[in-house]
Motif scaffolding. Sequence first.
Motif, PDB file in Angstrom:
ATOM      1  N   GLN A   1       0.845  -1.197   0.000  1.00  0.00           N
ATOM      2  CA  GLN A   1       0.000   0.000   0.000  1.00  0.00           C
ATOM      3  C   GLN A   1       0.878   1.244   0.000  1.00  0.00           C
ATOM      4  O   GLN A   1       2.004   1.216   0.484  1.00  0.00           O
ATOM      5  CB  GLN A   1      -0.861   0.048   1.257  1.00  0.00           C
ATOM      6  N   TRP A   2       0.305   2.315  -0.505  1.00  0.00           N
ATOM      7  CA  TRP A   2       0.989   3.599  -0.449  1.00  0.00           C
ATOM      8  C   TRP A   2       0.792   4.143   0.965  1.00  0.00           C
ATOM      9  O   TRP A   2      -0.332   4.281   1.425  1.00  0.00           O
ATOM     10  CB  TRP A   2       0.369   4.560  -1.440  1.00  0.00           C
ATOM     11  N   PRO A   3       1.854   4.446   1.683  1.00  0.00           N
ATOM     12  CA  PRO A   3       1.697   4.920   3.059  1.00  0.00           C
ATOM     13  C   PRO A   3       1.214   6.366   3.135  1.00  0.00           C
ATOM     14  O   PRO A   3       1.414   7.151   2.206  1.00  0.00           O
ATOM     15  CB  PRO A   3       3.109   4.801   3.630  1.00  0.00           C
ATOM     16  N   SER A   4       0.594   6.665   4.248  1.00  0.00           N
ATOM     17  CA  SER A   4       0.207   8.052   4.512  1.00  0.00           C
ATOM     18  C   SER A   4       0.600   8.391   5.943  1.00  0.00           C
ATOM     19  O   SER A   4       0.681   7.516   6.802  1.00  0.00           O
ATOM     20  CB  SER A   4      -1.289   8.257   4.300  1.00  0.00           C
ATOM     21  N   MET A   5       0.870   9.647   6.144  1.00  0.00           N
ATOM     22  CA  MET A   5       1.206  10.142   7.483  1.00  0.00           C
ATOM     23  C   MET A   5       0.364  11.383   7.739  1.00  0.00           C
ATOM     24  O   MET A   5       0.294  12.273   6.900  1.00  0.00           O
ATOM     25  CB  MET A   5       2.694  10.485   7.588  1.00  0.00           C
ATOM     26  N   ARG A   6      -0.275  11.369   8.888  1.00  0.00           N
ATOM     27  CA  ARG A   6      -1.138  12.482   9.287  1.00  0.00           C
ATOM     28  C   ARG A   6      -2.180  12.794   8.207  1.00  0.00           C
ATOM     29  O   ARG A   6      -2.452  13.940   7.889  1.00  0.00           O
ATOM     30  CB  ARG A   6      -0.308  13.712   9.610  1.00  0.00           C
ATOM     31  N   GLY A   7      -2.709  11.729   7.604  1.00  0.00           N
ATOM     32  CA  GLY A   7      -3.758  11.882   6.617  1.00  0.00           C
ATOM     33  C   GLY A   7      -3.312  12.275   5.221  1.00  0.00           C
ATOM     34  O   GLY A   7      -4.133  12.455   4.339  1.00  0.00           O
ATOM     35  N   ARG A   8      -2.007  12.389   5.006  1.00  0.00           N
ATOM     36  CA  ARG A   8      -1.490  12.763   3.683  1.00  0.00           C
ATOM     37  C   ARG A   8      -0.646  11.633   3.129  1.00  0.00           C
ATOM     38  O   ARG A   8       0.159  11.042   3.844  1.00  0.00           O
ATOM     39  CB  ARG A   8      -0.640  14.026   3.777  1.00  0.00           C
ATOM     40  N   ARG A   9      -0.838  11.378   1.845  1.00  0.00           N
ATOM     41  CA  ARG A   9      -0.065  10.337   1.187  1.00  0.00           C
ATOM     42  C   ARG A   9       1.400  10.747   1.104  1.00  0.00           C
ATOM     43  O   ARG A   9       1.715  11.886   0.779  1.00  0.00           O
ATOM     44  CB  ARG A   9      -0.627  10.113  -0.212  1.00  0.00           C
ATOM     45  N   MET A  10       2.283   9.811   1.411  1.00  0.00           N
ATOM     46  CA  MET A  10       3.724  10.082   1.346  1.00  0.00           C
ATOM     47  C   MET A  10       4.168  10.146  -0.106  1.00  0.00           C
ATOM     48  O   MET A  10       3.482   9.669  -1.000  1.00  0.00           O
ATOM     49  CB  MET A  10       4.508   9.017   2.116  1.00  0.00           C
ATOM     50  N   SER A  11       5.328  10.696  -0.331  1.00  0.00           N
ATOM     51  CA  SER A  11       5.859  10.821  -1.682  1.00  0.00           C
ATOM     52  C   SER A  11       6.208   9.458  -2.259  1.00  0.00           C
ATOM     53  O   SER A  11       6.333   8.471  -1.529  1.00  0.00           O
ATOM     54  CB  SER A  11       7.101  11.715  -1.681  1.00  0.00           C
ATOM     55  N   LYS A  12       6.387   9.407  -3.575  1.00  0.00           N
ATOM     56  CA  LYS A  12       6.806   8.161  -4.219  1.00  0.00           C
ATOM     57  C   LYS A  12       8.121   7.718  -3.599  1.00  0.00           C
ATOM     58  O   LYS A  12       8.973   8.538  -3.296  1.00  0.00           O
ATOM     59  CB  LYS A  12       7.010   8.370  -5.716  1.00  0.00           C
ATOM     60  N   GLY A  13       8.266   6.424  -3.473  1.00  0.00           N
ATOM     61  CA  GLY A  13       9.497   5.890  -2.920  1.00  0.00           C
ATOM     62  C   GLY A  13       9.299   5.215  -1.581  1.00  0.00           C
ATOM     63  O   GLY A  13      10.260   4.758  -0.960  1.00  0.00           O
TER      64      GLY A  13
END
Length: 112
Positions: free
Chosen positions: A66-78
């Motif tokens: 899954q694409w991670p998110s932090m504090r409700g925002r998707r993290m950058s590619k990578g």
Amino acid sequence: MAYDRELADRIREVLSGLPVREVSMFGGLTFMVNDKMTATANTAGDLMVRCDPDRIEELLDRDGAQWPSMRGRRMSKGWIVVESGRVESDEDLRSWIQEALDFNEKAAGRGR
């Protein structure tokens, strides 16, 4: 900081023999190889790995990725989070860690 200790021990085993430093961040225990973020064991037993941004779409097709998110925002590619159930086997864990190590050699950072 709380993190899945069993997963952390397994990551240590995979990374044994490499220049590793452990740091509390991303809500877990992060493993730095060559002073570059490589993998994180979080509280839920999930694995987060730093990977090649150019391979992100292919890697997200793998089960449990899954694409991670932090504090409700998707993290950058990578970055990718792998569900705990998808790293139960040593082979699966090693495969994801190897993705991170392959990118580690190309990633910018102090270890270059």
